[in-house]
Enzyme design. Structure first.
Site, PDB file in Angstrom:
ATOM      1  N   GLU A  91      62.636  57.303  62.839  1.00 32.59           N
ATOM      2  CA  GLU A  91      63.356  56.181  63.480  1.00 32.59           C
ATOM      3  C   GLU A  91      63.136  55.841  65.018  1.00 32.59           C
ATOM      4  OE1 GLU A  91      65.481  54.326  61.981  1.00 32.59           O
ATOM      5  OE2 GLU A  91      65.092  55.440  59.926  1.00 32.59           O
ATOM      6  N   SER A 515      97.451  33.145  15.748  1.00 32.07           N
ATOM      7  CA  SER A 515      98.724  33.900  14.906  1.00 32.07           C
ATOM      8  C   SER A 515      99.396  35.082  15.539  1.00 32.07           C
ATOM      9  CB  SER A 515      98.563  34.094  13.476  1.00 32.07           C
ATOM     10  OG  SER A 515      97.993  32.699  12.843  1.00 32.07           O
TER      11      SER A 515
END
Length: 887
Positions: A91, A515
């Site tokens: 890094e 229904s």
């Protein structure tokens, strides 16, 4: 030096000085502009650990975990030196030499912008990453970058390098909910970071750049490339020697998940609970260690998920095989790493594994799995019965050879079956092998445990695995099951698989119930004075109503008409014309007024006669709430999911206060529910809702992180659920809905061999929606099947064929071992003999029917008695009544 040269140099000097001054002024202006908005670096000194939100079933099975997980911060003294060098190599190799900002890195980032026209990298140092992770967002904007630079300079001024690096090591996100390298070491390797080796440290150091791309569990190939690059950087920087480098780059990838598994796969439930927690606590829900205890029963939830997935797969198989999901270039088969990466990017859905066909052989397929294994799918394992999908109503002929459908490079789905010897029951185990089935987490045995502490495994008979061809259904479904006594959600599945779609069809999908809605209209009729023996004419009718915008000629799905029909038979045979004429006689507004008692919002209900056939869009949860009233004797309850919330110390800070049915109320002051908790006197529906809302919410500022514990118990009684319908109407409707199972459209449920179940099918035009909602007094459950696109299910698909089997599968498990329970017959109910043709009382013959005492029908006259057709045997009639359509 000539005067001209001197003047030019002087001019250049002043230009440089002016440029430097302008740059300084510009930087100062930016600093003065941004400085007031910058956070205090002092806040970095007070790092508060964060604990995720956890969601449990009522029997404490973990079903969800949300938020950060930083439980193991470490100091620089506890951090291995070689690991620190791996991080710096990956890094920020110049970390200890710069002042928080790398000019070289920023110039490189600027150069990339000029060359490409977009931000490629940020040129960030470790200090800048700390600033961003603690205070800023990750969006790539110039203003954010300026803030990042200023914060980095401020951090470097107030903290030393080791303090900054310690913050970075403990804060950075590393995938699988791990924040900080110590937590990540336990997640990926099951050890402290100090116990890892060089190859593992380099693997960990590669995670911050892209935790998903370089994740050694999800993408081991790419993670390996990143690890070896970092090792080469460490070699080039002189951190390690040649021997360490050679030994480490040849080391295998040993990472695997060591975190806590979810105990149960219930993501729709977990997501609902997460939203409720955020409503209560805001963003602190993710960090302050709250534990949400839901009303869900783990046994029922597992049964619900399996029933819905099995039902959708069964429906799908009836309509044919649609072919491979993808067709890859056969040349891709030569790149094994790329093939594995591709397969790992395809989610496992419903336990069905993705695989790539590598060879088509006579009577079998050779396929590669995502774990690099090569297996075979035999002809008898799904190929022999394969018929191509042509449309929702048609399939092609069965395949005669695998070559007709498959070729190398085809991506297909497989179901793994574990075959046990000696006739033992075979078990589908694909789900257990799926890391996403438990939230992306697979718990493995700890290879580092002391052998003396491990149990000696029992020797089991040899088993073998079979791989069967499968297919992810395109149709979707939903299932929700409630405790009818208080509305507690016991099981809920919002779709085939949460990874396929986060859309929760139980709570979010408004579909026409068909229904399934009829019982509420019939209940209104019985409450208004109709009886189960009332005669309604099942005959053609034509409407020319302006709000229907056209001439409407409703029909029964069979195309036949029965003529004068008793109300009971009209419902269990699901006769559309009976329902429409009944609603017409009641009046639409009267019916809507009554239906509101079941919890339906009037604004969602259409105001015309089609409502008798379920034309309003309702969610399965709304329908299930309505059916709970039939199950509990006529009371209105409100569905709820969260029973309790505990704080990080395990103290109860919230408890639900649901409207509760009092089944055995006798004397005021001595009333109790089935659990022995006292219940108050009945109250109006409006008062009950106001009281429940007040008890479940607080006006206290949420920042205080405190909520009142809802008073439930001996000190103060639960509020009583209000009535949706009278006890007499509920008893009669329960009897009629049981006939739906005994001799109506729900006859398949007779296989359960229980006398306490009842319900109703529902099918809409197309058919496009298939429903079954039903209950026993133990549970009220609704199931729905359809397409999200509202496509047709197929001409032979109905509520009884698509939704009812799912309901039966679930309820068979849910009711296993529970005794039959029936609603007690209330006072005011009598049984008399009637002529089934006329609905009138008779002295002999005919059949028995139940009535409210104040709604008894008249007696037959003497002349009609002498000349009548008694209708004996009517209940044994065998005329087939297909499940209904909407209109």
């Amino acid at each position: 030096m000539t005067d001209t040269t001197r003047n030019r140099l002087l001019t250049l000097f002043w230009l440089i000085l002016a440029g430097a001054a302008a740059a300084a002024m510009a930087f100062s202006s930016i600093f003065l502009y941004l400085k007031p908005g910058l956070p205090s670096v002092e806040s970095l000194r007070d790092i508060r650990l964060q604990t995720p939100l956890r969601v449990y079933s009522r029997d404490m099975q973990l079903i969800g975990e949300f938020g950060e997980k930083r439980r193991n911060p470490i100091t620089m003294d506890e951090t291995p030196e070689m690991f620190v060098k791996a991080v710096l190599a990956a890094e920020d190799a110049g970390f200890y030499s710069h002042n928080g900002v790398s000019i070289k890195g920023l110039m490189r980032a600027a150069s990339q912008i000029l060359q490409t026209g977009s931000i490629q990298s940020g040129g960030s140092t470790l200090t800048m990453q700390v600033a961003r992770n603690f205070f800023l967002s990750r969006e790539q904007r110039f203003l954010r970058k300026f803030n990042e630079i200023l914060l980095s300079l401020q951090i470097e001024r107030d903290l030393n390098k080791d303090d900054i690096l310690e913050l970075y090591i403990n804060k950075i996100f590393l995938g699988n909910r791990a924040y900080g390298f110590q937590a990540a070491a336990h997640v990926y390797y099951g050890r402290d970071i100090s116990e890892l080796n060089l190859a593992q440290w380099a693997m960990m150091a590669g995670l911050p750049k892209a935790p998903s791309t370089f994740n050694p569990i999800a993408n081991p190939t790419r993670a390996l490339v990143r690890r070896n690059w970092i090792l080469k950087r460490m070699l080039d920087l002189g951190y390690i020697g040649q021997d360490d480098y050679k030994n480490s780059i040849t080391a295998p990838v040993t990472a695997r998940y060591h975190g806590r598994d979810l105990d149960m796969n219930a993501p729709y439930i977990a997501e609902m609970a997460r939203k409720e927690a955020v409503d209560l606590f805001g963003d602190a829900a993710y960090t302050d260690g709250y534990q949400v205890i839901t009303s869900v029963d783990s046994k029922l939830q597992r049964a619900a998920r399996e029933a819905l997935q099995n039902g959708l797969e069964t429906y799908d198989s009836r309509h044919g095989y649609r072919g491979p999901e993808q067709r890859l270039d056969p040349e891709m088969l030569e790149d094994s790493d790329h093939l594995v990466d591709l397969l790992n990017e395809i989610p496992v859905l419903g336990g069905l594994e993705p695989a790539v066909v590598t060879a088509v052989k006579p009577g079998r397929l050779q396929v590669q799995l995502r774990d690099r294994r090569v297996v075979e799918v035999l002809w008898e394992h799904g190929l022999d019965k394969l018929r191509p999908y042509m449309s929702e109503n048609a399939r092609g002929a069965r395949l005669e050879s695998a070559e007709e459908m498959f070729a190398p490079g085809d991506v297909i789905r497989l179901r793994r079956i574990e075959v046990k010897p000696d006739g033992a029951e075979n078990v589908e185990i694909a789900e257990a092998a799926d890391p996403e089935a438990t939230g992306g987490q697979i718990q493995s045995a700890d290879p580092f445990a002391d052998p003396g502490e491990q149990d000696t495994p029992e020797i089991e008979p040899q088993v073998r695995e079979e791989w069967h061809l499968a297919q992810v259904p395109k149709a979707q479904g939903a299932l929700v099951s409630l405790n009818p006594d208080d509305g507690a959600i016991r099981a809920l599945v919002g779709g085939y698989d949460f990874r396929q779609s986060h859309f929760n069809r139980v709570t979010q999908a408004g579909r026409q119930p068909g229904s399934n809605f009829k019982p509420f209209i019939y209940a209104a009729a019985i409450e208004k004075g109709y009886t189960a023996a009332s005669i309604i004419n099942d005959a053609p009718i034509i409407f020319e109503e302006t709000n229907l915008q056209d001439v409407w000629r409703p029909e029964n799905s069979s195309g036949k008409f029965l003529g004068p029909t008793r109300l009971r038979k009209g419902l269990y045979k699901s006769r559309n014309l009976v329902s429409i004429r009944l609603l017409q006689a009641l009046g639409i507004d009267n019916a809507l007024d009554y239906v509101e008692n079941f919890g339906f919002e009037r604004s969602k209900l259409v105001r015309n006669l089609t409502i008798a056939l379920g034309s309003s869009a309702l969610t399965p949860l709304e329908v299930a709430r309505g059916y709970a009233a039939f199950a509990n004797g006529g009371f209105r309850v409100e569905p709820y999911l969260v029973e309790r919330v505990l704080d990080v110390n395990g103290e109860t800070i919230y408890r639900a206060l649901p409207l509760t049915v009092c089944r055995d109320c006798t004397e005021p002051g001595r009333e109790s529910d089935r659990d022995g908790e006292p219940l108050r006197e009945p109250m109006s529906l409006a008062d009950a809702r106001i009281e429940a809302d007040a008890a479940n919410r607080t006006e206290e500022p949420i920042e205080l992180r405190t909520l009142p514990v809802n008073p439930v118990g001996d000190e103060q009684a639960r509020p009583r659920a209000p009535r949706a319908m009278s006890a007499e109407t509920s008893y009669i409707m329960d009897s009629i809905l049981k006939d739906v199972i005994k001799k109506g459209t729900g006859r398949k449920a007779l296989a359960m061999k229980r006398g306490d179940i009842a319900g109703k099918t529902g099918t809409t035009n197309g058919p496009r929606d298939a429903w079954f909602s039903g209950y026993s007094p133990h549970l009220a459950t609704s199931t729905w099947v359809g397409f999200d696109s509202n496509a047709k299910l197929g001409v032979r698909e109905y509520g009884g064929s698509a939704a009812l089997p799912i309901w039966i599968d679930f309820m068979s498990t849910a009711l296993e071992g529970l005794p039959e329970r029936h609603l007690p017959q209330p006072d005011g109910i009598v049984t008399v003999r009637i002529n089934p043709r006329t609905g009138l009382r008779t002295s002999s013959g005919g059949m028995f029917e139940i009535f409210r005492e104040d709604h008894l029908p008249g007696r037959e006259s003497y002349s009609s008695y002498r000349n009548r057709d008694t209708g004996e045997g009517d209940e044994e009639e065998s005329d087939e009544s297909l499940p209904e359509e909407l209109f």
